[in-house]
Design a protein around this motif. Structure first.
Motif, PDB file in Angstrom:
ATOM      1  N   LEU A 283       0.945  -3.530 -10.223  1.00 12.42           N
ATOM      2  CA  LEU A 283       0.884  -3.340  -8.583  1.00 12.42           C
ATOM      3  C   LEU A 283       0.859  -4.713  -7.927  1.00 12.42           C
ATOM      4  O   LEU A 283       0.970  -4.750  -6.781  1.00 12.42           O
ATOM      5  CB  LEU A 283      -0.390  -2.465  -8.445  1.00 12.42           C
ATOM      6  CG  LEU A 283      -0.393  -1.045  -9.257  1.00 12.42           C
ATOM      7  CD1 LEU A 283      -1.528  -0.364  -8.718  1.00 12.42           C
ATOM      8  CD2 LEU A 283       1.176  -0.219  -8.560  1.00 12.42           C
ATOM      9  N   SER A 284       0.533  -5.926  -8.699  1.00 13.41           N
ATOM     10  CA  SER A 284       0.211  -6.835  -7.983  1.00 13.41           C
ATOM     11  C   SER A 284       1.167  -7.464  -6.848  1.00 13.41           C
ATOM     12  O   SER A 284       0.712  -7.754  -5.566  1.00 13.41           O
ATOM     13  CB  SER A 284      -0.228  -8.061  -8.804  1.00 13.41           C
ATOM     14  OG  SER A 284       1.024  -8.381  -9.560  1.00 13.41           O
ATOM     15  N   VAL A 294       0.971  -2.414   5.689  1.00 10.34           N
ATOM     16  CA  VAL A 294      -0.012  -1.394   5.576  1.00 10.34           C
ATOM     17  C   VAL A 294      -1.226  -1.660   6.641  1.00 10.34           C
ATOM     18  O   VAL A 294      -1.645  -0.741   7.264  1.00 10.34           O
ATOM     19  CB  VAL A 294      -0.504  -1.102   4.386  1.00 10.34           C
ATOM     20  CG1 VAL A 294      -1.506  -0.150   4.248  1.00 10.34           C
ATOM     21  CG2 VAL A 294       0.578  -0.711   3.502  1.00 10.34           C
ATOM     22  N   ARG A 295      -1.743  -2.680   6.688  1.00 18.61           N
ATOM     23  CA  ARG A 295      -2.825  -3.100   7.583  1.00 18.61           C
ATOM     24  C   ARG A 295      -2.301  -2.682   9.128  1.00 18.61           C
ATOM     25  O   ARG A 295      -3.234  -2.252   9.871  1.00 18.61           O
ATOM     26  CB  ARG A 295      -3.163  -4.588   7.687  1.00 18.61           C
ATOM     27  CG  ARG A 295      -4.093  -5.050   8.719  1.00 18.61           C
ATOM     28  CD  ARG A 295      -4.132  -6.400   8.771  1.00 18.61           C
ATOM     29  NE  ARG A 295      -2.900  -6.899   9.349  1.00 18.61           N
ATOM     30  CZ  ARG A 295      -2.507  -8.001   9.521  1.00 18.61           C
ATOM     31  NH1 ARG A 295      -3.325  -9.229   9.358  1.00 18.61           N
ATOM     32  NH2 ARG A 295      -1.396  -8.494  10.205  1.00 18.61           N
ATOM     33  N   ASP A 296      -1.289  -3.231   9.476  1.00 18.84           N
ATOM     34  CA  ASP A 296      -0.690  -3.062  10.725  1.00 18.84           C
ATOM     35  C   ASP A 296      -0.475  -1.789  11.363  1.00 18.84           C
ATOM     36  O   ASP A 296      -0.884  -1.129  12.365  1.00 18.84           O
ATOM     37  CB  ASP A 296       0.613  -4.060  11.030  1.00 18.84           C
ATOM     38  CG  ASP A 296       0.507  -5.520  10.911  1.00 18.84           C
ATOM     39  OD1 ASP A 296      -0.970  -5.960  11.187  1.00 18.84           O
ATOM     40  OD2 ASP A 296       1.137  -6.317  10.742  1.00 18.84           O
ATOM     41  N   TRP A 297      -0.040  -0.971  10.419  1.00 21.04           N
ATOM     42  CA  TRP A 297       0.557   0.520  10.584  1.00 21.04           C
ATOM     43  C   TRP A 297      -0.958   1.066  10.630  1.00 21.04           C
ATOM     44  O   TRP A 297      -1.137   2.116  11.631  1.00 21.04           O
ATOM     45  CB  TRP A 297       1.389   1.153   9.570  1.00 21.04           C
ATOM     46  CG  TRP A 297       2.892   0.875   9.988  1.00 21.04           C
ATOM     47  CD1 TRP A 297       3.499   0.045   9.273  1.00 21.04           C
ATOM     48  CD2 TRP A 297       3.525   1.524  10.616  1.00 21.04           C
ATOM     49  NE1 TRP A 297       4.865  -0.006   9.976  1.00 21.04           N
ATOM     50  CE2 TRP A 297       4.767   1.117  10.772  1.00 21.04           C
ATOM     51  CE3 TRP A 297       3.169   2.786  11.775  1.00 21.04           C
ATOM     52  CZ2 TRP A 297       5.794   1.689  11.487  1.00 21.04           C
ATOM     53  CZ3 TRP A 297       4.186   3.117  12.196  1.00 21.04           C
ATOM     54  CH2 TRP A 297       5.522   2.741  12.213  1.00 21.04           C
ATOM     55  N   LEU A 298      -1.848   1.129   9.673  1.00 20.61           N
ATOM     56  CA  LEU A 298      -3.039   1.649   9.785  1.00 20.61           C
ATOM     57  C   LEU A 298      -3.843   1.289  11.139  1.00 20.61           C
ATOM     58  O   LEU A 298      -4.522   2.215  11.593  1.00 20.61           O
ATOM     59  CB  LEU A 298      -3.996   1.174   8.595  1.00 20.61           C
ATOM     60  CG  LEU A 298      -3.690   2.114   7.265  1.00 20.61           C
ATOM     61  CD1 LEU A 298      -4.543   1.325   6.208  1.00 20.61           C
ATOM     62  CD2 LEU A 298      -3.918   3.373   7.247  1.00 20.61           C
ATOM     63  N   SER A 299      -3.831   0.020  11.585  1.00 24.45           N
ATOM     64  CA  SER A 299      -4.543  -0.196  12.807  1.00 24.45           C
ATOM     65  C   SER A 299      -3.942   0.444  13.997  1.00 24.45           C
ATOM     66  O   SER A 299      -4.642   0.943  14.789  1.00 24.45           O
ATOM     67  CB  SER A 299      -4.630  -1.742  12.903  1.00 24.45           C
ATOM     68  OG  SER A 299      -5.147  -2.730  11.919  1.00 24.45           O
ATOM     69  N   THR A 300      -2.763   0.409  13.883  1.00 23.40           N
ATOM     70  CA  THR A 300      -2.049   1.238  15.180  1.00 23.40           C
ATOM     71  C   THR A 300      -2.227   2.601  15.280  1.00 23.40           C
ATOM     72  O   THR A 300      -2.532   3.218  16.169  1.00 23.40           O
ATOM     73  CB  THR A 300      -0.414   0.732  15.237  1.00 23.40           C
ATOM     74  OG1 THR A 300      -0.421  -0.638  15.048  1.00 23.40           O
ATOM     75  CG2 THR A 300       0.241   1.476  16.158  1.00 23.40           C
ATOM     76  N   ALA A 326      -2.186   2.673  -2.963  1.00 26.98           N
ATOM     77  CA  ALA A 326      -1.356   4.040  -2.930  1.00 26.98           C
ATOM     78  C   ALA A 326       0.125   3.821  -2.810  1.00 26.98           C
ATOM     79  O   ALA A 326       1.069   4.408  -3.517  1.00 26.98           O
ATOM     80  CB  ALA A 326      -2.030   4.971  -2.196  1.00 26.98           C
ATOM     81  N   ALA A 327       0.516   3.042  -1.432  1.00 28.30           N
ATOM     82  CA  ALA A 327       1.925   2.871  -1.300  1.00 28.30           C
ATOM     83  C   ALA A 327       2.692   2.396  -2.362  1.00 28.30           C
ATOM     84  O   ALA A 327       3.620   2.604  -2.426  1.00 28.30           O
ATOM     85  CB  ALA A 327       1.775   2.052  -0.012  1.00 28.30           C
ATOM     86  N   THR A 328       2.230   1.220  -2.701  1.00 28.07           N
ATOM     87  CA  THR A 328       2.482   0.549  -4.037  1.00 28.07           C
ATOM     88  C   THR A 328       2.825   1.507  -5.174  1.00 28.07           C
ATOM     89  O   THR A 328       4.147   1.494  -5.825  1.00 28.07           O
ATOM     90  CB  THR A 328       1.938  -0.789  -4.454  1.00 28.07           C
ATOM     91  OG1 THR A 328       1.834  -1.641  -3.167  1.00 28.07           O
ATOM     92  CG2 THR A 328       2.519  -1.478  -5.487  1.00 28.07           C
ATOM     93  N   HIS A 332       6.733   2.202  -6.377  1.00 20.94           N
ATOM     94  CA  HIS A 332       7.240   1.711  -7.668  1.00 20.94           C
ATOM     95  C   HIS A 332       7.757   2.908  -8.520  1.00 20.94           C
ATOM     96  O   HIS A 332       8.853   2.680  -9.121  1.00 20.94           O
ATOM     97  CB  HIS A 332       5.828   1.543  -8.432  1.00 20.94           C
ATOM     98  CG  HIS A 332       6.148   1.049  -9.885  1.00 20.94           C
ATOM     99  ND1 HIS A 332       6.807  -0.158 -10.328  1.00 20.94           N
ATOM    100  CD2 HIS A 332       5.831   1.852 -11.186  1.00 20.94           C
ATOM    101  CE1 HIS A 332       7.160  -0.167 -11.637  1.00 20.94           C
ATOM    102  NE2 HIS A 332       6.529   1.103 -12.151  1.00 20.94           N
ATOM    103  N   VAL A 333       7.293   4.284  -8.234  1.00 19.49           N
ATOM    104  CA  VAL A 333       7.892   5.164  -8.866  1.00 19.49           C
ATOM    105  C   VAL A 333       9.367   5.741  -8.291  1.00 19.49           C
ATOM    106  O   VAL A 333      10.320   5.849  -9.151  1.00 19.49           O
ATOM    107  CB  VAL A 333       6.812   6.536  -9.149  1.00 19.49           C
ATOM    108  CG1 VAL A 333       7.679   8.018  -9.653  1.00 19.49           C
ATOM    109  CG2 VAL A 333       5.785   6.097  -9.784  1.00 19.49           C
ATOM    110  N   VAL A 334       9.316   6.021  -7.015  1.00 20.72           N
ATOM    111  CA  VAL A 334      10.340   6.611  -6.215  1.00 20.72           C
ATOM    112  C   VAL A 334      11.481   5.684  -5.679  1.00 20.72           C
ATOM    113  O   VAL A 334      12.376   5.964  -5.470  1.00 20.72           O
ATOM    114  CB  VAL A 334       9.785   7.395  -5.118  1.00 20.72           C
ATOM    115  CG1 VAL A 334       8.879   8.716  -5.630  1.00 20.72           C
ATOM    116  CG2 VAL A 334       9.254   6.748  -4.020  1.00 20.72           C
TER     117      VAL A 334
END
Length: 354
Positions: A283-284, A294-300, A326-328, A332-334
């Protein structure tokens, strides 16, 4: 030694370093005070990249793999998630402009998007976010430098004797020393004010990794236990340096990180430690390249839905880390692995047709 060998502890260390970088991009005074050297994760990444790419591709390049084929393989590995991170940033910026929450000229968005899609930095006068040379996904600056050094590696590989390698490392070390002296630390490369710092950081780090791999093939260094490897890496990020910051950074980049990679390449963890390290390694890259979008979307979203909510910095770091992991994992799978398989099949089909 097989090019398919997995260096599980090194994978886990890369994942741990990627998580550490989140602290650099989410405001948490507590965690930043605990990890004053967090930006050195980038220098560790570069050493590790040189080691791994030398291990995977040295025999192929010696056997006739062209620089173009090598770079195509690197782009297949790196571009899909980079594209997601960049387009996520474009979508958020566009949404904020449409809502009237920020004032950014449309021509800046178009210019930065075009440059971003081909992994090129955006000039200040065209950028929606002049602080970052990659305004839609800040950490992508390291990807730009990584691909530059990858091109150089592929082009010079057949002439990369030990003497040439030592000369490159000497030049890189001189450049690192100049950067540390000028900026007071090795933190640089991500905006136009310190862009120059990226060149010696990636040059020395990557080719130090190549040298470590060559020495590893001749005689592996004594292996560190997995727990000691992770602890040693975190200690380098945690050491407070004060006025000696530049010297500690140079010690880390020039000596400690190459030694760590050398001494952890032979580490063989078992059980839960091995599974955790393998998962972190898997996942790294996604954690690193996606955590800012992810930070920017969460903050918004949080500002829109709960403007009165004010999470402590450490809690926000944890939320961004969990959201990015979680997003990664889902991507990764889909998306990421299926996309890379499809691109590899197309590449193989094209080669067969040719």
């Amino acid at each position: 030694m097989s090019a398919g060998k997995r260096f599980v502890v090194l994978d886990g260390m890369r994942g741990l370093a990627a998580l550490t970088v989140i602290v650099d991009h989410v405001d948490s005074p507590l965690l930043r005070s605990l990890l004053p050297g967090r930006y050195l994760a980038v220098d560790f990444f570069f050493v590790l990249s040189g080691f791994v790419l030398s291990h995977v591709y040295a025999a192929r390049l010696s056997g006739g793999m062209s620089p173009l084929a090598f770079m195509r393989a690197r782009l297949i590995r790196l571009y899909p998630l980079y594209l997601v991170g960049t387009l996520s940033g474009v979508a958020l910026t566009t949404a904020l402009v449409v809502r009237g929450w920020i004032d950014v000229p449309w021509q800046s968005i178009v210019a930065a998007t075009g440059l971003g899609l081909v992994i090129l930095p955006t000039p200040i006068e065209w950028s929606p976010s002049p602080y970052n040379i990659f305004p839609f996904d800040g950490p992508a600056w390291t990807l730009f430098f990584e691909l530059l050094v990858n091109i150089a590696f592929a082009l010079v590989f057949l002439r990369l004797s030990q003497r040439v390698l030592i000369a490159i490392l000497a030049l890189g070390a001189c450049g690192l020393t100049a950067v540390a002296y000028h900026f007071g630390a090795l933190e640089g490369g991500f905006n136009w004010d310190n862009f120059i710092a990226g060149f010696p950081r990636v040059t020395f780090g990557f080719f130090a990794g190549v040298l470590v791999h060559r020495l590893y093939l001749k005689r592996p260094a004594p292996a560190l236990p997995a727990w000691a490897a992770f602890l040693a890496l975190m200690v380098m990020f945690m050491l407070p340096a004060g006025p000696a910051r530049a010297w500690l950074d140079l010690l880390a980049a020039l000596v400690v990180f190459p030694l760590l990679v050398a001494c952890c390449a032979g580490s063989e963890p078992r059980g839960r430690m091995a599974r955790a390290a393998a998962t972190l390694g898997l996942l790294s890259y996604g954690i690193y390249i996606l955590h800012v979008p992810v930070r920017d979307w969460l903050s918004t979203i949080m500002v829109a839905l709960a403007p009165e909510l004010n999470l402590p910095g450490a809690a926000m770091v944890a939320l961004v880390a969990v959201g990015t992991i979680a997003a990664t994992a889902v991507l990764h799978v889909v998306y990421d692995e299926p996309m890379r398989r499809w691109l590899l099949r197309r590449k193989a089909g094209a080669a067969t047709s040719a």
